[in-house]
Design a protein around this motif. Sequence first.
Motif, PDB file in Angstrom:
ATOM      1  N   SER A  40       0.794  -1.230   0.000  1.00 18.17           N
ATOM      2  CA  SER A  40       0.000   0.000   0.000  1.00 18.17           C
ATOM      3  C   SER A  40       0.822   1.273   0.000  1.00 18.17           C
ATOM      4  CB  SER A  40      -0.912   0.022   1.236  1.00 18.17           C
ATOM      5  OG  SER A  40      -1.772  -1.095   1.257  1.00 18.17           O
ATOM      6  N   PHE A  41       2.091   1.183   0.372  1.00 14.22           N
ATOM      7  CA  PHE A  41       2.870   2.394   0.612  1.00 14.22           C
ATOM      8  C   PHE A  41       4.134   2.390  -0.242  1.00 14.22           C
ATOM      9  CE2 PHE A  41       1.009   0.894   4.706  1.00 14.22           C
ATOM     10  CZ  PHE A  41      -0.064   1.780   4.729  1.00 14.22           C
ATOM     11  N   PRO A  42       4.629   3.567  -0.599  1.00 17.64           N
ATOM     12  CA  PRO A  42       5.848   3.656  -1.427  1.00 17.64           C
ATOM     13  C   PRO A  42       7.114   3.492  -0.587  1.00 17.64           C
ATOM     14  CG  PRO A  42       5.015   5.850  -0.984  1.00 17.64           C
ATOM     15  CD  PRO A  42       4.021   4.900  -0.371  1.00 17.64           C
ATOM     16  N   ILE A  43       7.115   2.498   0.274  1.00 24.15           N
ATOM     17  CA  ILE A  43       8.223   2.201   1.183  1.00 24.15           C
ATOM     18  C   ILE A  43       8.733   0.801   0.848  1.00 24.15           C
ATOM     19  CG2 ILE A  43       8.889   1.821   3.592  1.00 24.15           C
ATOM     20  CD1 ILE A  43       6.604   3.795   4.349  1.00 24.15           C
ATOM     21  N   PRO A  44       9.999   0.627   0.496  1.00 21.35           N
ATOM     22  CA  PRO A  44      10.505  -0.706   0.163  1.00 21.35           C
ATOM     23  C   PRO A  44      10.336  -1.704   1.305  1.00 21.35           C
ATOM     24  CG  PRO A  44      12.050   0.971  -0.569  1.00 21.35           C
ATOM     25  CD  PRO A  44      11.024   1.679   0.265  1.00 21.35           C
ATOM     26  N   VAL A  45       9.703  -2.831   1.004  1.00 17.08           N
ATOM     27  CA  VAL A  45       9.555  -3.946   1.932  1.00 17.08           C
ATOM     28  C   VAL A  45      10.021  -5.197   1.200  1.00 17.08           C
ATOM     29  CG1 VAL A  45       7.984  -5.309   3.375  1.00 17.08           C
ATOM     30  CG2 VAL A  45       7.568  -2.849   3.055  1.00 17.08           C
ATOM     31  N   VAL A  46      10.840  -5.990   1.856  1.00 19.82           N
ATOM     32  CA  VAL A  46      11.395  -7.194   1.233  1.00 19.82           C
ATOM     33  C   VAL A  46      11.077  -8.400   2.113  1.00 19.82           C
ATOM     34  CG1 VAL A  46      13.516  -8.399   0.538  1.00 19.82           C
ATOM     35  CG2 VAL A  46      13.253  -5.943   0.084  1.00 19.82           C
ATOM     36  N   THR A  47      10.527  -9.451   1.501  1.00 21.91           N
ATOM     37  CA  THR A  47      10.389 -10.745   2.160  1.00 21.91           C
ATOM     38  C   THR A  47      11.579 -11.607   1.748  1.00 21.91           C
ATOM     39  OG1 THR A  47       7.976 -10.697   2.287  1.00 21.91           O
ATOM     40  CG2 THR A  47       9.023 -12.868   2.290  1.00 21.91           C
ATOM     41  N   ALA A  48      12.245 -12.198   2.740  1.00 25.15           N
ATOM     42  CA  ALA A  48      13.410 -13.045   2.495  1.00 25.15           C
ATOM     43  C   ALA A  48      13.054 -14.494   2.817  1.00 25.15           C
ATOM     44  CB  ALA A  48      14.587 -12.589   3.359  1.00 25.15           C
ATOM     45  N   VAL A  49      13.506 -15.410   1.982  1.00 25.24           N
ATOM     46  CA  VAL A  49      13.255 -16.837   2.183  1.00 25.24           C
ATOM     47  C   VAL A  49      14.550 -17.609   1.961  1.00 25.24           C
ATOM     48  CG1 VAL A  49      11.846 -18.836   1.567  1.00 25.24           C
ATOM     49  CG2 VAL A  49      10.922 -16.515   1.254  1.00 25.24           C
ATOM     50  N   ALA A  50      14.918 -18.440   2.924  1.00 23.25           N
ATOM     51  CA  ALA A  50      16.015 -19.394   2.737  1.00 23.25           C
ATOM     52  C   ALA A  50      15.375 -20.736   2.409  1.00 23.25           C
ATOM     53  CB  ALA A  50      16.869 -19.486   3.989  1.00 23.25           C
ATOM     54  N   GLU A  51      15.654 -21.240   1.228  1.00 19.98           N
ATOM     55  CA  GLU A  51      15.019 -22.451   0.715  1.00 19.98           C
ATOM     56  C   GLU A  51      16.069 -23.569   0.644  1.00 19.98           C
ATOM     57  OE1 GLU A  51      12.202 -23.467  -3.153  1.00 19.98           O
ATOM     58  OE2 GLU A  51      13.767 -21.937  -3.302  1.00 19.98           O
ATOM     59  N   ARG A  52      15.842 -24.636   1.382  1.00 18.09           N
ATOM     60  CA  ARG A  52      16.806 -25.743   1.377  1.00 18.09           C
ATOM     61  C   ARG A  52      16.855 -26.377  -0.010  1.00 18.09           C
ATOM     62  NH1 ARG A  52      19.821 -28.545   4.950  1.00 18.09           N
ATOM     63  NH2 ARG A  52      20.195 -30.752   4.489  1.00 18.09           N
ATOM     64  N   ILE A  53      18.035 -26.420  -0.581  1.00 18.76           N
ATOM     65  CA  ILE A  53      18.180 -26.821  -1.980  1.00 18.76           C
ATOM     66  C   ILE A  53      17.783 -28.271  -2.198  1.00 18.76           C
ATOM     67  CG2 ILE A  53      19.860 -27.114  -3.844  1.00 18.76           C
ATOM     68  CD1 ILE A  53      21.371 -24.693  -2.631  1.00 18.76           C
ATOM     69  N   ASP A  54      18.098 -29.155  -1.221  1.00 18.09           N
ATOM     70  CA  ASP A  54      17.778 -30.573  -1.414  1.00 18.09           C
ATOM     71  C   ASP A  54      16.364 -30.926  -0.976  1.00 18.09           C
ATOM     72  OD1 ASP A  54      17.838 -30.629   1.338  1.00 18.09           O
ATOM     73  OD2 ASP A  54      19.621 -31.892   1.496  1.00 18.09           O
ATOM     74  N   GLY A  55      15.592 -29.931  -0.465  1.00 14.03           N
ATOM     75  CA  GLY A  55      14.205 -30.161  -0.102  1.00 14.03           C
ATOM     76  C   GLY A  55      14.006 -30.935   1.180  1.00 14.03           C
ATOM     77  N   GLY A  56      15.051 -31.158   1.958  1.00  8.61           N
ATOM     78  CA  GLY A  56      14.945 -31.965   3.173  1.00  8.61           C
ATOM     79  C   GLY A  56      14.509 -31.178   4.386  1.00  8.61           C
ATOM     80  N   LEU A  57      14.724 -31.781   5.581  1.00  9.54           N
ATOM     81  CA  LEU A  57      14.375 -31.120   6.835  1.00  9.54           C
ATOM     82  C   LEU A  57      15.064 -29.766   6.931  1.00  9.54           C
ATOM     83  CD1 LEU A  57      14.501 -33.937   9.569  1.00  9.54           C
ATOM     84  CD2 LEU A  57      12.480 -32.877   8.541  1.00  9.54           C
ATOM     85  N   GLY A  58      14.363 -28.816   7.552  1.00 13.17           N
ATOM     86  CA  GLY A  58      14.835 -27.435   7.552  1.00 13.17           C
ATOM     87  C   GLY A  58      14.483 -26.748   6.252  1.00 13.17           C
ATOM     88  N   ARG A  59      13.303 -27.058   5.728  1.00 12.10           N
ATOM     89  CA  ARG A  59      12.932 -26.738   4.341  1.00 12.10           C
ATOM     90  C   ARG A  59      12.905 -25.258   4.038  1.00 12.10           C
ATOM     91  NH1 ARG A  59      12.210 -25.894  -0.234  1.00 12.10           N
ATOM     92  NH2 ARG A  59      10.841 -26.904  -1.723  1.00 12.10           N
TER      93      ARG A  59
END
Length: 669
Positions: A461-480
């Motif tokens: 809604s606002f002209p203020i930069p907001v960033v969502t960060a995601v760490a994605e486990r490459i092998d798809g295992g636990l700690g996904r």
Amino acid sequence: MRGDVLPRPAAGTTGYTGPWTDTCEALAGLLTAGLARHRAGGADLRAEVSVLGTRDELAVAGAAVGTAAGTPVHLYGHHAIVGPSVTGAADAPSSPCPRCLARRWQAVRSGSLREALELGTENGTHAVGEPPWAVPFLADALAALLAARAERAERVGDAEHTASGAERFPTVHLLDLETLRVSGFPLVPDAECPQCDRRTEDSAEAARIEPQSRPKPAPEVFRLHGIDEYDLPLAAFVNPVAGMLGPSVVPDLVSASTSSTVGCFTMRSGSYLRECFWGGHTANYRTSTRVGLLEGLERFAGMRARGRRTTVFAAFDELGGQALDPRECGVYADAFYRAEPGITPYAPDRPIPWVWGYSLRDRRPVLVPEILTYYHSPGGLENRFVQESSNGCASGGCLEEAVYFGLMEAVERDAFLIAWYGMLGLPELDARSSSRPETRALVDRLEMYGYRARFFDTRISFPIPVVTAVAERIDGGLGRLCFGAGASLDPEAALWAGLCEIATDAVNLRRRTAREERRLRAMAEDFDRIQVLHDHPLVYGLPEMARYADFLLAPGGGPARRPGPLGGLSTPGALRPAADLRDDLRGCVDAVTGAGFDVVVVDQTMPEQRDLGFHTASVIVPGLLPIDFGHRRQRALTMPRLRTAPREAGLRGHDLRADELNPAPHPFP
């Protein structure tokens, strides 16, 4: 020199008798003789002997040991604590008294002792066996310590108060009665101490805020001073005798992506003794410790009103337009209150406590429900119709800094929740387009640990930069999956804030998920089992929970979209950093109020912070989605903004229906 020792066997506890009574009396007699042998330039040495741990010092209002001129000697277990000295009327107003020590000492004790002291047991607390400390060599050691303190006071004038660092606070000394080892610890005055209360009356006039000009070192810098420029005496706030923020701070040596540190203090909330963790995650442990100390002070200030005495207890209907309606900030679904009969829903005709805040939109004081800004204020559940968190609370070297960062936090979390529950496909950002070498290096380091760092433009809604960060486990295992977020007028700073969160948490997530896998799988089967803050991010360590984030990470089940440059956050119309922090703050406030919202600020600053040159503020934007923890406690799901904001932002062609909302709990850490 005259040496006087006054036995006060139980720190003023009425009716206390037992082995420690005899020990105190016997030790007091021996100490009188010992003081006569340790002359300190003819000084008149006085001491009082007492026992700690026999009453609840955080609740009792009576006189404390050591109120007469002299130096208290407190006994507990195999320790004697000497100090702080009391000199009488000449003491500085900010000097701690013996009651300050007793309160700080109790607050840093183990949970089992605090439960016994503060809740009581069937038989109370009592000594077991006869203490062996009333012997001449221990009395002589104590007398020598008292004399050394007196000699130092004479040598420097006022030994317990100097200009900076931990030495600005008086030193109390811990004597180990088994080894005779002496350790010194600074003692910070307790602003809530009933004996030397430093709080001021809360009032409409005191709540007024007029932002001042604050020239910045550079437009992209929002802290007027670096962390190393502040006088932060860690030993004064973190020590095992009277640490305001707990007994210790430790490095997280398991997390190798950042140099994280963590500390913890406990605070009572009714019958519940709550642990509050604080810490920092930067590139080195020293800086992380200093950053963590500021976070600890911020959380200590935000849990209850410690700088001002609240004065208003009334029903909303009685306040005649002076008050913020808490329903604008969201309440739980009716089903929650029916299932939790001990929690009373809000009613506009029921009196509740209020604190004074200030509307930056209307430029006037406004009353705010205490529980919306002080998230663990004392009192029963009848006043706690919602459980707030530190959302919107921030600290700074001036009030303008604190308000700016508090507003960024409120905007960031509102945007994250809209994107999550609205299942919005967001433009992806390429972190390797960052101009900061440290950003690119940390992304590479995460990849070494098996995680792909991904970032998304979450402006709603606002002209203020907001960033969502995601760490994605490459092998798809636990700690996904591991999530974080950041908001700032500088896109690089917004991305860095989210990156630091995921870099710290992701490398431990696989291990934590494996350790709690059985409990987490039960949560994945029944979201109502997700009840506290740590449950939300941990459950996304399970690979099967990743499907709830497919809308963001793999839209339509297809391949991920090609990330765009970070500069996309600075598109025309976006707010840009100014040379003065006041201008940054005004621009952000105008953007939020121009969209139809108010910005209300409550100054939470404690005297302990003000003495160091810091300020803490709680920023409330009624109508924005608040972050909640516990799947059944989600106010966001009951608020109109969740359904209308995507359409108003042009991200959906219609208001969202209930069946278009993400059924899974948010993963915000």
